[in-house]
Design a protein around this motif. Structure first.
Motif, PDB file in Angstrom:
ATOM      1  N   CYS A  49       0.793  -1.238   0.000  1.00 25.97           N
ATOM      2  CA  CYS A  49       0.000   0.000   0.000  1.00 25.97           C
ATOM      3  C   CYS A  49       0.821   1.281   0.000  1.00 25.97           C
ATOM      4  CB  CYS A  49      -0.939   0.022   1.197  1.00 25.97           C
ATOM      5  SG  CYS A  49      -0.100   0.052   2.805  1.00 25.97           S
ATOM      6  N   GLY A  50       2.132   1.180   0.133  1.00 28.48           N
ATOM      7  CA  GLY A  50       2.918   2.394   0.348  1.00 28.48           C
ATOM      8  C   GLY A  50       3.590   2.936  -0.896  1.00 28.48           C
ATOM      9  N   PRO A  51       4.346   3.998  -0.715  1.00 30.50           N
ATOM     10  CA  PRO A  51       5.113   4.593  -1.816  1.00 30.50           C
ATOM     11  C   PRO A  51       6.117   3.600  -2.387  1.00 30.50           C
ATOM     12  CG  PRO A  51       5.025   6.072   0.073  1.00 30.50           C
ATOM     13  CD  PRO A  51       4.482   4.763   0.533  1.00 30.50           C
ATOM     14  N   ARG A  52       6.451   3.811  -3.654  1.00 29.35           N
ATOM     15  CA  ARG A  52       7.362   2.915  -4.362  1.00 29.35           C
ATOM     16  C   ARG A  52       8.544   3.693  -4.938  1.00 29.35           C
ATOM     17  NH1 ARG A  52       5.761  -2.336  -5.805  1.00 29.35           N
ATOM     18  NH2 ARG A  52       4.014  -2.969  -4.479  1.00 29.35           N
ATOM     19  N   LEU A  53       9.642   2.978  -5.143  1.00 27.46           N
ATOM     20  CA  LEU A  53      10.799   3.553  -5.810  1.00 27.46           C
ATOM     21  C   LEU A  53      10.564   3.649  -7.306  1.00 27.46           C
ATOM     22  CD1 LEU A  53      13.821   1.722  -4.109  1.00 27.46           C
ATOM     23  CD2 LEU A  53      12.812   3.928  -3.501  1.00 27.46           C
ATOM     24  N   ALA A  54      11.264   4.612  -7.917  1.00 27.89           N
ATOM     25  CA  ALA A  54      11.243   4.737  -9.380  1.00 27.89           C
ATOM     26  C   ALA A  54      12.605   5.225  -9.837  1.00 27.89           C
ATOM     27  CB  ALA A  54      10.146   5.706  -9.829  1.00 27.89           C
ATOM     28  N   LEU A  55      12.989   4.828 -11.032  1.00 26.75           N
ATOM     29  CA  LEU A  55      14.259   5.245 -11.623  1.00 26.75           C
ATOM     30  C   LEU A  55      13.980   6.204 -12.764  1.00 26.75           C
ATOM     31  CD1 LEU A  55      17.331   4.516 -11.276  1.00 26.75           C
ATOM     32  CD2 LEU A  55      17.050   3.050 -13.285  1.00 26.75           C
ATOM     33  N   HIS A  56      14.742   7.281 -12.810  1.00 31.30           N
ATOM     34  CA  HIS A  56      14.576   8.279 -13.866  1.00 31.30           C
ATOM     35  C   HIS A  56      15.918   8.535 -14.529  1.00 31.30           C
ATOM     36  CE1 HIS A  56      10.460   9.673 -12.663  1.00 31.30           C
ATOM     37  NE2 HIS A  56      10.842   9.087 -11.545  1.00 31.30           N
ATOM     38  N   ALA A  57      15.872   8.800 -15.814  1.00 32.31           N
ATOM     39  CA  ALA A  57      17.083   9.128 -16.568  1.00 32.31           C
ATOM     40  C   ALA A  57      17.517  10.556 -16.240  1.00 32.31           C
ATOM     41  CB  ALA A  57      16.819   8.969 -18.061  1.00 32.31           C
ATOM     42  N   SER A  58      18.623  10.980 -16.808  1.00 31.71           N
ATOM     43  CA  SER A  58      19.172  12.299 -16.493  1.00 31.71           C
ATOM     44  C   SER A  58      18.236  13.429 -16.884  1.00 31.71           C
ATOM     45  CB  SER A  58      20.522  12.485 -17.189  1.00 31.71           C
ATOM     46  OG  SER A  58      20.378  12.382 -18.596  1.00 31.71           O
ATOM     47  N   ASP A  59      17.347  13.186 -17.859  1.00 30.12           N
ATOM     48  CA  ASP A  59      16.400  14.218 -18.270  1.00 30.12           C
ATOM     49  C   ASP A  59      15.096  14.161 -17.488  1.00 30.12           C
ATOM     50  OD1 ASP A  59      15.288  11.903 -19.261  1.00 30.12           O
ATOM     51  OD2 ASP A  59      15.226  12.554 -21.349  1.00 30.12           O
ATOM     52  N   GLY A  60      15.007  13.268 -16.487  1.00 29.10           N
ATOM     53  CA  GLY A  60      13.818  13.171 -15.657  1.00 29.10           C
ATOM     54  C   GLY A  60      12.791  12.176 -16.145  1.00 29.10           C
ATOM     55  N   GLN A  61      12.994  11.586 -17.305  1.00 27.30           N
ATOM     56  CA  GLN A  61      12.036  10.607 -17.826  1.00 27.30           C
ATOM     57  C   GLN A  61      12.162   9.294 -17.053  1.00 27.30           C
ATOM     58  OE1 GLN A  61       9.649  11.186 -20.290  1.00 27.30           O
ATOM     59  NE2 GLN A  61      10.339  13.288 -19.873  1.00 27.30           N
ATOM     60  N   GLN A  62      11.004   8.723 -16.676  1.00 29.92           N
ATOM     61  CA  GLN A  62      11.031   7.478 -15.914  1.00 29.92           C
ATOM     62  C   GLN A  62      11.534   6.329 -16.774  1.00 29.92           C
ATOM     63  OE1 GLN A  62       7.569   6.757 -13.565  1.00 29.92           O
ATOM     64  NE2 GLN A  62       8.219   4.712 -12.921  1.00 29.92           N
ATOM     65  N   VAL A  63      12.346   5.479 -16.146  1.00 28.49           N
ATOM     66  CA  VAL A  63      12.935   4.325 -16.813  1.00 28.49           C
ATOM     67  C   VAL A  63      12.181   3.077 -16.369  1.00 28.49           C
ATOM     68  CG1 VAL A  63      15.018   2.945 -17.091  1.00 28.49           C
ATOM     69  CG2 VAL A  63      15.187   5.438 -16.900  1.00 28.49           C
ATOM     70  N   ALA A  64      11.749   2.279 -17.315  1.00 27.94           N
ATOM     71  CA  ALA A  64      11.043   1.036 -16.994  1.00 27.94           C
ATOM     72  C   ALA A  64      12.035   0.013 -16.438  1.00 27.94           C
ATOM     73  CB  ALA A  64      10.352   0.484 -18.240  1.00 27.94           C
ATOM     74  N   THR A  65      11.781  -0.465 -15.240  1.00 31.28           N
ATOM     75  CA  THR A  65      12.670  -1.445 -14.605  1.00 31.28           C
ATOM     76  C   THR A  65      11.916  -2.176 -13.511  1.00 31.28           C
ATOM     77  OG1 THR A  65      14.679  -1.737 -13.297  1.00 31.28           O
ATOM     78  CG2 THR A  65      13.546   0.358 -13.064  1.00 31.28           C
ATOM     79  N   ASP A  66      12.274  -3.429 -13.303  1.00 31.61           N
ATOM     80  CA  ASP A  66      11.660  -4.206 -12.228  1.00 31.61           C
ATOM     81  C   ASP A  66      12.326  -3.937 -10.881  1.00 31.61           C
ATOM     82  OD1 ASP A  66       9.862  -5.416 -13.957  1.00 31.61           O
ATOM     83  OD2 ASP A  66      11.271  -7.054 -14.437  1.00 31.61           O
ATOM     84  N   ASP A  67      13.544  -3.396 -10.902  1.00 31.46           N
ATOM     85  CA  ASP A  67      14.281  -3.164  -9.658  1.00 31.46           C
ATOM     86  C   ASP A  67      15.070  -1.858  -9.760  1.00 31.46           C
ATOM     87  OD1 ASP A  67      15.743  -3.247  -7.318  1.00 31.46           O
ATOM     88  OD2 ASP A  67      16.189  -5.399  -7.475  1.00 31.46           O
TER      89      ASP A  67
END
Length: 790
Positions: free
Chosen positions: A184-202
């Protein structure tokens, strides 16, 4: 059996720290009925039982508070018994109150850390694990009382399992407002240098992999973003310096385990306690010779100290574990002199071109908060920056603020404070307010704090300097809100800050040594000796004034101050090891002689700069205090007891021209003691000409300052009978000087007081301003009462 019901109100840091479940469990154990609930600024309890048990309840309440709670006062009164059968936790009130306490953010507790790495636990490796004993507080709160609906977790609905924990008074997550889990809580996310989110499982694994390849990452933490890279890789660290425009100021590092720190730094028991404390500040530690095996040279170039911290969030623990416990640079997510980035879109914009990738999460940060920095000097904590883990924890005032006040501090190392009753609520570190982004953050956070702490100020207190951004802000704010305004001389505020830090109320000898501060005579002060207290002070002595050629340029080019002191002593320029072309030195000499753009200053900080330039140590600086710090480092390992000569002159005091706004507490003495530094400069120049070792000259300079302070304090003690000395101002962050002065004054039977809870630098000014305002209010009240009696 007699049954009694008591209404009990507890004020202090009692919300968001597990206080209500503690009260519930205590009442259950003692078989009392009633309820407990939050109200704005306090916890309200109604407890019913026999009088003896109620007395025991109050005793145990005070003795057994949760680790993060603190009680300021407890009041009680009896009401009619209701013969209730249960003790419950009720919903919070929203009524106003004048006494609200919000807890600081706290490092991950041992219980949560155990769950984090337990494969059988449902929160195994959940990067935002927390409970009532740890996790975010200030940085997520949006309103009071402190409940989930008034935090940035309001948008995350609890799952069934979290809800059960949240509602169970026996569970350590009972009413833990940031409670969350994988479901139910917040999740991690990875973003590239331009701020665009990167699709990743981890996202974490990809972030770790990038760091191990030498990349520079931006990591979202408790109160903002950090810039992160492998502290062992010279290429990565140097590149971070280039991108961040941070030429020489040392980087802080995060190390996963205490044993790893001990291999590269000297650590005593006091420093270990600080490192492992729930505040988890950056601690300045002396490097071992082997430190170069663990850290790149450009982490802290030329610096014998290293700023080290241990992980303080679950995400930090996971990151340090997954990189194999290698040390990581963990520096503020900003360009030099800007406030730390804390909102995602702002971070993507401002850190673009610095960070190669971003590891974020979707729990919003509402209050930016940088890391605290401290060190141990002679067994005593000596704060450099008071922020995460400490702010907004209150500091007691020795004199009650009868009316609510805001103190806005100075221009640099911005910290404001709200004063009411006997509490000063100091903000987190806000940076240097001559930068627009930092000043905008300062304005925003004042509005935030006055809302969070439900404060309607009647006074606003500021520095005497007319051009400080904080002074101009105070003028506008006072006019817009109809507030009484009080100007406080900069060094008086320094002295009062150290007094308040130590709970002093009586008169003291105050030694205020710093860079510069606007004096009551319109000149630049900075090497000051005062006698007095909060409500009044006498400028009893100061260093001999010298020219500051080029004004503020002399701050970044110490050789100018060397020329000023040499000229004042009647000496020619030194050809070597000055390193500045003769034509420039000659031009500066003409500037000094004319007095054009060369204000007089008594600054001790500029005297240190002059000494550093005089021995060829540094002719320009990349950051504030660099020359003085390098002079300290050079002298630290030298065992030389010699000192240089100086003189103390007596000068009749002229009438002081004061600004139109009354200055708090100034009194004009009949005479001033002037410390003549010309003999010191002549002797130093002679040692330089005789090619004496520079470290020996640096040591003798420090010895001279210790002797100088001691002798001037002796003259003031003889004249006033005052036995207490307080040491304040940024120069007293010099550990060598501070130790020497404390030792020599103690040997002469002075009571010596230093900063322990707020910094000696300008980060402590607002506390002193508040203490002076409280004393001024008391004087006004006494005068009003006297007039009414007549």
């Amino acid at each position: 059996m007699d049954i009694e019901r008591r209404v009990i109100e507890v004020q202090g840091t009692v919300q968001g720290v597990g206080f209500r479940p503690f009260i519930y469990r205590l009442a259950q154990r003692l078989k009392l009925s009633g309820f407990v609930r939050n109200r704005a600024g306090s916890v309200l309890i109604e407890a019913e039982g026999d009088p003896g048990t109620l007395d025991r309840f109050l005793t145990d309440l005070r003795a057994g508070v949760p680790p993060l709670a603190s009680i300021d006062r407890v009041s009680q009164r009896s009401i009619a018994a209701q013969r209730s059968r249960r003790f419950t936790i009720e919903s919070s009130e929203t009524a106003d109150s004048s006494t609200i306490a919000i807890a600081p953010d706290i490092a991950t507790c041992p219980a949560c850390l155990s769950e984090l790495f337990d494969p059988q636990n449902r929160r195994h490796r959940y990067p935002l694990i927390n409970c009532t004993d740890c996790g975010p507080r200030l940085t997520i709160v949006q309103g009071i009382p402190y409940d989930r609906s008034r935090t940035t977790m309001a948008g995350f609905a609890m799952c069934r399992a979290c809800r059960q924990e949240y509602e169970d008074p026996r569970n350590r997550r009972f009413h833990a407002q940031p409670i969350a889990c994988w479901q139910c809580g917040p999740r991690l996310a990875l973003h590239a240098s331009d701020g665009q989110q990167v699709a990743t499982d981890d996202p974490l694994a990809d972030f770790v992999g990038a760091l191990l390849q030498g990349k520079i990452g931006a990591l979202k933490g408790l109160g903002g973003y950090h810039l992160v890279c492998d502290a062992r890789r010279e290429q990565s660290v140097s590149e971070l310096r280039r991108r961040k425009h941070r030429e020489a100021r040392p980087f802080a590092v995060m190390v996963g385990k205490l044993a790893s720190v001990q291999r590269c730094c000297h650590i005593d028991a006091h420093e270990q306690d600080l490192l492992e404390s729930r505040q988890r500040p950056i601690v300045l530690l002396r490097k071992r010779p082997s430190a170069g095996d663990s850290f790149a040279a450009s982490v802290a170039p030329g610096n014998p100290f290293l700023g080290v911290m241990l992980p303080y969030t679950p995400l930090h623990h996971l990151l340090l574990h997954d990189v194999g416990d290698i040390p990581l640079i963990m520096t503020s997510g900003n360009r030099s002199d800007e406030p730390i980035a804390y909102q995602d879109d702002d971070a993507f914009e401002r850190l673009h071109g610095i960070a190669d990738l971003f590891l974020t999460h979707d729990r919003p940060i509402h209050v930016r908060c940088d890391d605290s920095v401290t060190r141990i000097v002679a067994g005593t904590p000596s704060p450099v920056r008071r922020s995460r883990g400490d702010a907004p924890g209150p500091v007691d005032l020795p004199i009650s603020c009868s009316q609510t006040a805001i103190a806005v501090g100075g221009q640099f190392k911005g910290v404001f404070a709200i004063g009411r009753d006997r509490q000063a609520i100091l903000s987190q570190h806000l940076g240097d307010l001559d930068q627009w982004d930092a000043f905008r953050a300062f304005q925003r956070d004042i509005e935030l704090y006055t809302g969070l702490f439900d404060s309607q100020p009647e006074w606003i207190v500021h520095d005497l300097h007319p051009d400080y951004a904080t002074t101009q802000y105070a003028r506008r704010y006072a006019a817009a809100h109809g507030l009484r305004r009080l100007a406080v001389q900069h060094h008086h505020a320094h002295v009062a800050s150290c007094m308040a830090d130590n709970g002093l109320a009586d008169n003291v000898i105050g030694v205020a040594f710093d860079g510069t501060g606007f004096g009551t005579d319109g000149s630049i002060w900075g090497g000051e000796f005062f006698a007095g207290g909060y409500e009044h002070f006498i400028r009893a002595a100061h260093l001999r004034p010298v020219r500051m050629p080029g004004g503020e340029k002399a701050v970044t080019q110490p050789w100018r101050m060397a020329e000023a002191h040499l000229a004042d002593a009647g000496l020619p320029s030194l050809v070597e090891p000055h390193g500045v072309p003769a034509a420039r030195r000659a031009a500066i000499r003409q500037l000094i002689q004319s007095g054009f753009n060369s204000p007089l200053t008594t600054s001790a900080g500029r005297l240190f700069d002059a000494a550093a330039a005089l021995i060829g140590l540094r002719q320009s600086v990349a950051y504030e205090g660099q020359a003085a710090m390098e002079l300290e480092w050079l002298a630290t390992e030298v065992d030389d007891r010699a000192s240089y000569p100086f003189a103390i002159d007596v000068k009749p005091q002229r009438a002081v021209v004061t600004p139109s706004l009354p200055v708090a507490g100034f009194q004009t003495p009949a005479n001033l003691l002037i410390v003549d530094t010309r003999p010191l400069i002549v002797a130093m120049a002679n040692d330089v000409q005789q090619a004496a070792p520079t470290d020996v000259i640096a040591c003798r300079f420090h010895n001279t300052l210790v002797e100088l302070i001691s002798r001037v304090c002796g003259r003031i003690r003889n004249a006033t009978g005052i036995e207490s000395v307080v040491l304040s101002g940024g120069v007293f962050q010099n550990a060598l000087l501070l130790r020497g002065v404390r030792q020599q004054l103690a040997e002469q039977d002075y009571r010596v007081y230093v900063h322990q809870r707020v910094p000696a630098n300008d980060g402590g000014l607002s506390l002193g301003q508040l203490a002076i305002a409280a004393a001024t209010m008391q004087c006004y009240s006494a005068m009003t009462s006297s007039n009414e009696a007549e």
